[in-house]
Design an enzyme around this catalytic site. Sequence first.
Site, PDB file in Angstrom:
ATOM      1  N   TYR A   1      -2.111  -0.189  10.190  1.00  0.00           N
ATOM      2  CA  TYR A   1      -2.103  -0.951   8.914  1.00  0.00           C
ATOM      3  C   TYR A   1      -0.822  -0.568   8.125  1.00  0.00           C
ATOM      4  CZ  TYR A   1      -3.566  -1.476   3.837  1.00  0.00           C
ATOM      5  OH  TYR A   1      -3.632  -1.881   2.460  1.00  0.00           O
TER       6      TYR A   1
ATOM      7  N   LYS B   1       2.233  -3.165   6.693  1.00  0.00           N
ATOM      8  CA  LYS B   1       2.431  -3.152   5.074  1.00  0.00           C
ATOM      9  C   LYS B   1       4.069  -2.697   5.148  1.00  0.00           C
ATOM     10  CE  LYS B   1      -1.449  -4.380   3.163  1.00  0.00           C
ATOM     11  NZ  LYS B   1      -1.559  -5.617   2.817  1.00  0.00           N
TER      12      LYS B   1
ATOM     13  N   SER C   1       0.779  -1.092  -0.073  1.00  0.00           N
ATOM     14  CA  SER C   1      -0.061   0.055   0.023  1.00  0.00           C
ATOM     15  C   SER C   1       0.892   1.214   0.009  1.00  0.00           C
ATOM     16  CB  SER C   1      -0.931   0.193   1.402  1.00  0.00           C
ATOM     17  OG  SER C   1      -1.590   1.206   1.569  1.00  0.00           O
TER      18      SER C   1
END
Length: 232
Positions: A150, A154, A137
């Site tokens: 998150y 990632k 991402s």
Amino acid sequence: MNRSDNEVAVITGGSAGLGLALATSLIDKGWSVVTDARDADRLHAALPGSARVTTLSGDVRDLDHQDAIAAAVARHGRLDLLVHNASELGPMLPLAEVPESLFSRVLETNLLAPLTLTQRLLPYLIASRGTLIGISSDAAVEHYPTWGTYAASKAALDHLILTLGEENGIRAYAVDPGDMRTAMHQDAFPGEDISDRPLPESVVPHLLALLAGDEPTGRYRATDLAPTGATR
Ligand SMILES: NC(=O)c1ccc[n+]([C@@H]2O[C@H](COP(=O)([O-])OP(=O)(O)OC[C@H]3O[C@@H](n4cnc5c(N)ncnc54)[C@H](OP(=O)(O)O)[C@@H]3O)[C@@H](O)[C@H]2O)c1
């Protein structure tokens, strides 16, 4: 050049979004695909099982479920592509407020599960000179407030995937797919109209280009890769 009909891919999270789009495309191209998701009904409705399609319902964090994925690969006897796509957005909170249990859960799904599943499948991937992909991402390299859980998962996933590539002599790619019109994206922007975001199907030709090409192990943005419908 066309790839042979018996190539095998494992794609986690194949019942929706990018995982489903990629699985469907590879199946159309003659690949065998092993995929999973937690919601069994949605998974089996999205991808009816066949000789070339193995759908295993379960949580990618569950080691018994990972063993079942490995057993499916063993039945095929080869693995040409492993895509860590299943992912959890987790709490959209400032890091100062993130409960430890939710932070741990996101790391289990987005980081630990890709490690332990890769460990189970590496011998097949190495033998086939296969490709390892982690779906990343832009959050892995940016520092958006409330995205820290998150994003950290990632960023660490990128490191994991690329180190596995270097350690094992296989091509490994961390790929930022860009914004996509999916359930996860809607969860990240609740109440917002996301109809202007591209569909996940639009990312697949860029992933196929990576698969077909000779780019070195590294991190890529899907939109930087010229799209192709061909696989090598
Ligand atoms: N959408 C975006 O804008 C965007 C942007 C950048 C990166 N990404 C990344 O792109 C990838 C695909 O995202 P998406 O937007 O396509 O997601 P999505 O539409 O929400 O689909 C996620 C898929 O993963 C499965 N899944 C989730 N958690 C799982 C678990 N613990 N075990 C097994 N399967 C699980 C889901 O099924 P179940 O819920 O039934 O398990 C579903 O099949 C993710 O890695 C995401 O981080 C997305």
